[in-house]
Design a protein around this motif. Structure first.
Motif, short mmCIF file in Angstrom:
data_model
loop_
_atom_site.label_atom_id
_atom_site.label_comp_id
_atom_site.label_asym_id
_atom_site.label_seq_id
_atom_site.Cartn_x
_atom_site.Cartn_y
_atom_site.Cartn_z
N PHE A 1 -19.74 70.28 31.42
CA PHE A 1 -20.84 71.21 31.21
C PHE A 1 -20.79 71.82 29.81
CE2 PHE A 1 -22.17 75.72 31.33
CZ PHE A 1 -23.54 75.53 31.48
N TYR A 2 -19.61 72.08 29.29
CA TYR A 2 -19.47 72.73 28.00
C TYR A 2 -19.83 71.82 26.82
CZ TYR A 2 -17.40 76.39 30.77
OH TYR A 2 -17.20 77.35 31.70
N HIS A 3 -20.22 70.60 27.11
CA HIS A 3 -20.66 69.67 26.07
C HIS A 3 -22.15 69.35 26.21
CE1 HIS A 3 -16.56 69.03 24.76
NE2 HIS A 3 -16.22 68.91 26.03
N HIS B 1 -27.28 76.33 24.43
CA HIS B 1 -28.40 77.27 24.42
C HIS B 1 -27.99 78.61 25.06
CE1 HIS B 1 -32.52 78.65 24.45
NE2 HIS B 1 -32.42 78.90 25.75
N LEU B 2 -27.36 78.56 26.23
CA LEU B 2 -26.91 79.78 26.90
C LEU B 2 -25.91 80.55 26.04
CD1 LEU B 2 -26.41 78.48 30.54
CD2 LEU B 2 -28.09 80.17 29.79
N ARG B 3 -25.01 79.83 25.41
CA ARG B 3 -23.99 80.44 24.56
C ARG B 3 -24.65 81.20 23.40
NH1 ARG B 3 -20.71 79.49 20.17
NH2 ARG B 3 -18.52 80.02 20.49
N GLN B 4 -25.63 80.56 22.76
CA GLN B 4 -26.33 81.20 21.64
C GLN B 4 -27.08 82.44 22.11
OE1 GLN B 4 -24.66 79.82 18.81
NE2 GLN B 4 -26.47 80.95 18.17
N ASP C 1 -25.91 81.07 34.63
CA ASP C 1 -26.54 82.39 34.72
C ASP C 1 -26.19 83.20 33.47
OD1 ASP C 1 -27.42 84.92 35.34
OD2 ASP C 1 -26.36 85.04 37.27
N ILE C 2 -27.19 83.49 32.65
CA ILE C 2 -26.96 84.22 31.40
C ILE C 2 -26.38 85.61 31.66
CG2 ILE C 2 -29.32 85.07 31.26
CD1 ILE C 2 -27.17 84.08 28.23
N THR C 3 -26.70 86.21 32.80
CA THR C 3 -26.16 87.53 33.11
C THR C 3 -24.68 87.46 33.46
OG1 THR C 3 -26.78 87.44 35.45
CG2 THR C 3 -28.41 88.36 33.92
N ASN C 4 -24.16 86.26 33.65
CA ASN C 4 -22.73 86.07 33.94
C ASN C 4 -21.94 85.72 32.69
OD1 ASN C 4 -20.47 85.91 35.74
ND2 ASN C 4 -20.64 83.69 35.68
N LEU C 5 -22.57 85.77 31.52
CA LEU C 5 -21.90 85.44 30.26
C LEU C 5 -21.67 86.70 29.44
CD1 LEU C 5 -23.81 82.21 29.19
CD2 LEU C 5 -21.60 82.38 30.33
N VAL C 6 -20.56 86.72 28.75
CA VAL C 6 -20.21 87.87 27.92
C VAL C 6 -19.39 87.38 26.72
CG1 VAL C 6 -18.10 88.38 29.21
CG2 VAL C 6 -19.23 90.20 27.98
#
Length: 157
Positions: free
Chosen positions: A56-58, A64-67, A107-112
């Motif tokens: 998934f990380y590739h 997009h989510l990371r950015q 889930d973007i709300t699960n990223l920090v």
């Protein structure tokens, strides 16, 4: 026919290659085999799902989510900001680990955003709280902490 010695310490009986123990020692190890089969299956499933998580990380989705997370957090560690400290991020991390809840992977709300120090502290806390990581048993009956402040308090407390 391929053969080898029984794996029981001190036993030198020759047995078929497919067997681990001679007939005498096989009875002693039946319970052992049954208990470990669950652990073997669990390890296999975790390793297999870990491969899927790594893939998934590739993907473009992750990029997009990371950015989006980096822009939202202004490239700063959110855990440090709770204590009033401004620290540049080094990692985009899942608040609830993907190993615990794969449904929150995208889930973007699960990223920090997190600095190296906070990421290491959080990883150690996750291993204790959720049971994630190598050689740990996942704890499915714990409450998912989605609030960054709650996670920061738990990992620093």
């Amino acid at each position: 026919m391929k053969a080898h010695q029984c794996e029981q310490d001190g036993c030198h009986r020759v047995i078929p290659f497919e067997e681990r123990y001679c007939q005498i020692h096989a009875k002693l190890h039946q319970d052992y085999r049954g208990r470990n089969q669950y652990q073997i299956n669990q390890s296999y499933n975790r390793a297999r799902s870990k491969d899927d998580r790594i893939k998934f990380y590739h993907t473009r989705t992750w990029s997009h989510l990371r950015q989006l997370a980096i822009q939202r957090d202004h490239s700063l560690c959110r855990y440090c900001l709770i204590d009033g400290i401004v620290t540049p991020f080094e990692y985009v991390d899942h608040i609830v680990p993907v190993e615990f809840d794969v449904g929150k992977q995208k889930d973007i709300t699960n990223l920090v955003c997190a600095c190296k120090s906070c990421h290491e502290k959080k990883t150690a806390w996750e291993q204790r709280y959720y049971g994630t990581g190598e050689n740990n048993q996942l704890r499915h009956r714990v409450i998912e902490l989605m609030n960054v402040r709650a996670v920061a308090n738990a990992m620093n407390g």
